[in-house]
Design an enzyme around this catalytic site. Structure first.
Site, PDB file in Angstrom:
ATOM      1  N   LYS A  57      33.361  39.995   0.796  1.00 30.09           N
ATOM      2  CA  LYS A  57      31.955  39.945   1.190  1.00 30.09           C
ATOM      3  C   LYS A  57      31.395  41.343   1.459  1.00 30.09           C
ATOM      4  CE  LYS A  57      31.454  38.105   5.197  1.00 30.09           C
ATOM      5  NZ  LYS A  57      31.181  39.282   6.064  1.00 30.09           N
ATOM      6  N   THR A  58      32.034  42.084   2.361  1.00 27.68           N
ATOM      7  CA  THR A  58      31.546  43.418   2.712  1.00 27.68           C
ATOM      8  C   THR A  58      31.632  44.352   1.513  1.00 27.68           C
ATOM      9  OG1 THR A  58      32.327  43.074   4.972  1.00 27.68           O
ATOM     10  CG2 THR A  58      31.793  45.328   4.336  1.00 27.68           C
ATOM     11  N   ASP A 248      24.079  40.336   6.656  1.00 20.19           N
ATOM     12  CA  ASP A 248      25.442  39.807   6.654  1.00 20.19           C
ATOM     13  C   ASP A 248      25.536  38.598   7.579  1.00 20.19           C
ATOM     14  OD1 ASP A 248      28.114  39.634   6.092  1.00 20.19           O
ATOM     15  OD2 ASP A 248      28.718  41.336   7.343  1.00 20.19           O
ATOM     16  N   GLU A 249      26.498  37.707   7.322  1.00 20.24           N
ATOM     17  CA  GLU A 249      26.764  36.534   8.172  1.00 20.24           C
ATOM     18  C   GLU A 249      25.490  35.736   8.448  1.00 20.24           C
ATOM     19  OE1 GLU A 249      29.719  35.823   8.597  1.00 20.24           O
ATOM     20  OE2 GLU A 249      30.977  37.592   8.868  1.00 20.24           O
ATOM     21  N   GLN A 279      31.827  28.708   7.823  1.00 17.75           N
ATOM     22  CA  GLN A 279      32.252  29.573   8.922  1.00 17.75           C
ATOM     23  C   GLN A 279      31.157  29.728   9.977  1.00 17.75           C
ATOM     24  OE1 GLN A 279      34.899  33.022   7.846  1.00 17.75           O
ATOM     25  NE2 GLN A 279      34.185  32.577   5.778  1.00 17.75           N
ATOM     26  N   ARG A 639      42.314  33.133   8.484  1.00 18.19           N
ATOM     27  CA  ARG A 639      42.606  34.521   8.857  1.00 18.19           C
ATOM     28  C   ARG A 639      43.957  34.939   8.302  1.00 18.19           C
ATOM     29  NH1 ARG A 639      38.263  35.769   8.689  1.00 18.19           N
ATOM     30  NH2 ARG A 639      38.007  33.631   7.979  1.00 18.19           N
TER      31      ARG A 639
END
Length: 699
Positions: A57-58, A248-249, A279, A639
């Protein structure tokens, strides 16, 4: 620089944290995959990126911003990237620095958290707010004290209503996130029993903040939204400045954040948002995943791209997590996530008698996997030095749990073992013992101290000021509706003070005024050293190794700010507890599932896989949002890169008594072929003295 303007430096030399392994693997596969390339090269217009866990994503967002700059479609000052944490902002800046050869282009890009962005806007537009002094932010831990002061202002009578300041503080935050004022209809967010009493308390709380020249966290976004809605000229300035916006998010935004983005990026704007509805785990904080789902309605014609190639987790972990979330995954957001990575074929499930046994089992399992740190490991015969297994480092392990209280047993067990560990997400740097008081002294030096700051340092270090003396000066200040700092200047008027304490307080008051005078000419670092020496703080904290380590961190950070003390204090106030996670520390990471979001580890232990914890139920049996609870467990599972251990206790101490526990119903969604049930270690006959902790594992 305008009075109160804040410049928060982005340390773009910082290494990436959570996606470091992802970047390396992406490069091995030819940099960007097809979906990522499509996202990076999307030519203008709104873009929604649905990015599952571990899909880069980043990495993708940073490449998209770099592409805009490299192709000349955007100038650096036109680009805004909004994140949720300082660590995410630093990571984004670091990625851009890696991608772009021209560092100046990176420096021109604005990468901020929501709160950091709004603080900057408030400080730059100080005149519009009527602000004539540096902006100071109320520490979240001090908010209940201000609520208590507001309650006392309205009902200065012991017979008045008994309101819990913590509960009211939470409600104030909630209504501010909904952009509601005291005069609005608050029947929705405020429970009926509080509905009559809440508005006057809320109003009085705002008055107390204004008298102390303070903004709380929620005010930063609320006031910025109000400014944009009331002053079209200022809004237009930022619309034109930030022509290219990335968020983001996006699944975690609340209503106030949603309104801010809609004001900065109306229809037709070049906006790219990225997130994963599976999420969305912050509903209890006011976040609402519906804003993610309505993006294409808000921006007709928006393009949607799904990132489905996972570069983090073994296929077995993705299959299990997909089965957990798939029960409620009506939008099929998780569908199609794949990695092709081989790891452990099953998730290990282990039942333990109690939470203490669970913690010891986790410690001993990690001890085994790293090859044995404790002196008894080799002697006990549990470590096979010649078994051909790769020994792991401590930083490869994370222990996750649903609530902070579970961390107590873990902390005790790891402390006994000698295995190094870090508790992540429990405290911000400025909340640590000794540092909190030091920061309050700094605020005095900047003329930004509020009553909790002054009260905190009145007797730190100890100067013989008893509780009765503190109560006397607080009561006098409350009656006069003035600050404690003002009260220290009128000690002769405080009738309940005895001569001894009055004299000591008078001396202390003079020292504080001298601190204010001297701070004007000092750098932040020199101010810290001055305070340490002048007020004998090092003597008070002598031998406290944790304080010494925290102080080094604080001093290193202060060097970045020169003489900009107000900016330094704002930076500390905007820090989140999760920002203190150190990915390079050779330590086991202990944290809640919420704190683990955005991180990754080769081996993950999920403790407390029991009904009542996963999903969580309160003391009275109240159940949190079941769908969101499932997402929390999904986040915890994803994770892990290679291996997952799931532990549960048969009996656990909860709410003051030991209770029988059942295994989490969420595990039922995982097919049996993906689970391996293992008994814990059992004691073996040995010539060596028996390890007393092994008896904890007997079922």
């Amino acid at each position: 620089m305008r009075t109160g303007q804040v410049v928060l430096p982005l340390n773009i030399s910082l290494a990436s944290s959570s996606d470091k392994g992802v970047v390396d693997q992406i490069r091995l596969r030819g940099n960007l995959n097809n979906a990522q390339q499509e996202a990076v090269k999307h030519a203008g217009g709104p873009l929604l990126l649905v990015a599952g866990p571990g899909t880069g994503k980043t990495f993708t967002l940073a490449h998209r911003i770099a592409y805009l700059l490299q192709e000349g479609r955007a100038r650096p000052e036109q680009v805004l990237a909004v994140t949720f944490t300082n660590k995410a902002a630093q990571e984004m800046a670091a990625r851009l620095n890696q991608i772009l050869d021209d560092a100046k282009r990176v420096e021109g890009v604005t990468v901020k958290t929501f709160h950091g962005l709004c603080l900057d806007i408030i400080c730059v537009e100080a005149d519009a707010f009527g602000i004539t002094r540096p902006v100071s932010i109320l520490d979240e831990g001090d908010r209940p004290q201000f609520v208590k002061a507001a309650i006392q202002r309205i009902w200065d009578d012991p017979a008045g209503p008994r309101l819990d300041p913590e509960r009211i503080s939470h409600l104030i935050s909630r209504v501010k996130q909904l952009l509601l004022l005291p005069e609005h209809d608050l029947a929705g967010p405020v429970p009926k029993p509080f509905l009559e009493q809440f508005p006057p308390v809320y109003k009085a709380y705002q008055e107390v903040l204004r008298e102390n020249h303070l903004f709380d966290f929620d005010d930063l976004i609320f006031e910025t939204v109000k400014l944009f809605e009331s002053d079209q000229a200022i809004r237009k300035k930022y619309l034109e400045r930030f022509a290219f916006i990335s968020v983001d998010e996006y699944q975690d935004i609340n209503y106030a954040q949603y309104r801010l983005i809609r004001l900065l990026a109306p229809g037709g704007h070049d906006i790219c948002v990225i997130g994963d509805p599976d999420q969305a785990i912050y509903g209890f904080r006011g976040a609402d995943v519906r804003y993610f789902h309505r993006f294409c309605d808000d921006y007709p014609g928006a393009k949607t791209i799904r990132l489905t190639q996972n570069y983090r987790s073994a296929e077995s972990i993705l299959q299990a997590s997909g089965q957990v979330i798939g029960v409620e995954d009506t939008d099929k957001a998780q569908e199609g996530i794949w990695s092709g990575i081989h790891g452990a074929k099953t998730l290990t499930v282990t039942a333990l008698p109690t939470e203490r046994a669970e913690a010891e089992y986790i410690v001993k399992t990690i001890d085994q996997e790293v090859g044995g740190i404790a002196h008894f490991s080799m002697d006990s015969g549990r470590i096979d030095r010649f078994g051909g297994k790769r020994e792991r480092s401590f930083s490869e392990f994370a222990v996750l749990y649903r609530i902070k209280e579970q961390g107590n047993a873990m902390e005790e067990a790891f402390s006994r073992s000698g295995i190094p560990f870090q508790m992540v997400g429990n405290e911000k740097l400025q909340d640590r013992k000794g540092i909190k008081e030091l920061v309050s002294y700094l605020k005095v030096g900047c003329s930004l101290a509020c009553d909790p700051d002054v009260e905190r340092i009145l007797n730190f270090p100890s100067r013989g000021i008893g509780r009765n003396s503190v109560s006397a000066i607080k009561e006098w200040s409350r009656r006069k509706r003035c600050s404690l700092m003002t009260g220290l200047g009128h000690l002769d008027e405080v009738s309940d003070l005895k001569p001894g304490p009055r004299g000591r307080l008078r001396t202390f008051s003079k020292e504080l005024h001298q601190l204010e005078k001297n701070s004007d000419h000092m750098s932040v670092s020199k101010q810290i050293h001055y305070i340490l020496n002048q007020f004998s703080i090092m003597d008070a904290m002598d031998g406290d190794k944790a304080f010494e380590e925290d102080l080094r961190t604080l001093l290193n950070l202060s060097e970045l700010f020169g003489k900009r003390s107000a900016d330094f204090l704002a930076h500390l106030a905007l820090e989140r507890a999760q920002d203190r996670y150190d990915p390079d520390a050779e330590k086991i990471s202990l944290m809640t599932m919420h704190a683990a979001k955005g991180l990754e580890f080769p081996v993950v232990f999920i403790a407390g896989c029991e009904d009542g914890l996963i999903p969580y139920q309160g003391k009275k049996g109240e159940l949190r949002d079941l769908v969101e609870e499932r997402r929390v467990f999904y986040v915890a599972l994803t994770r892990a890169q290679e291996k997952v251990y799931l532990t549960h206790a048969k009996r656990r101490l909860r709410f003051g008594r030991r209770r029988e526990q059942r295994i989490s119903p969420f595990l039922e969604a995982v097919e049996e072929g993906l689970k391996e049930y293992k008994r814990p270690f059992s004691a073996r006959p040995t010539r060596q003295k028996e390890d007393p902790q092994l008896s904890l594992f007997e079922l």
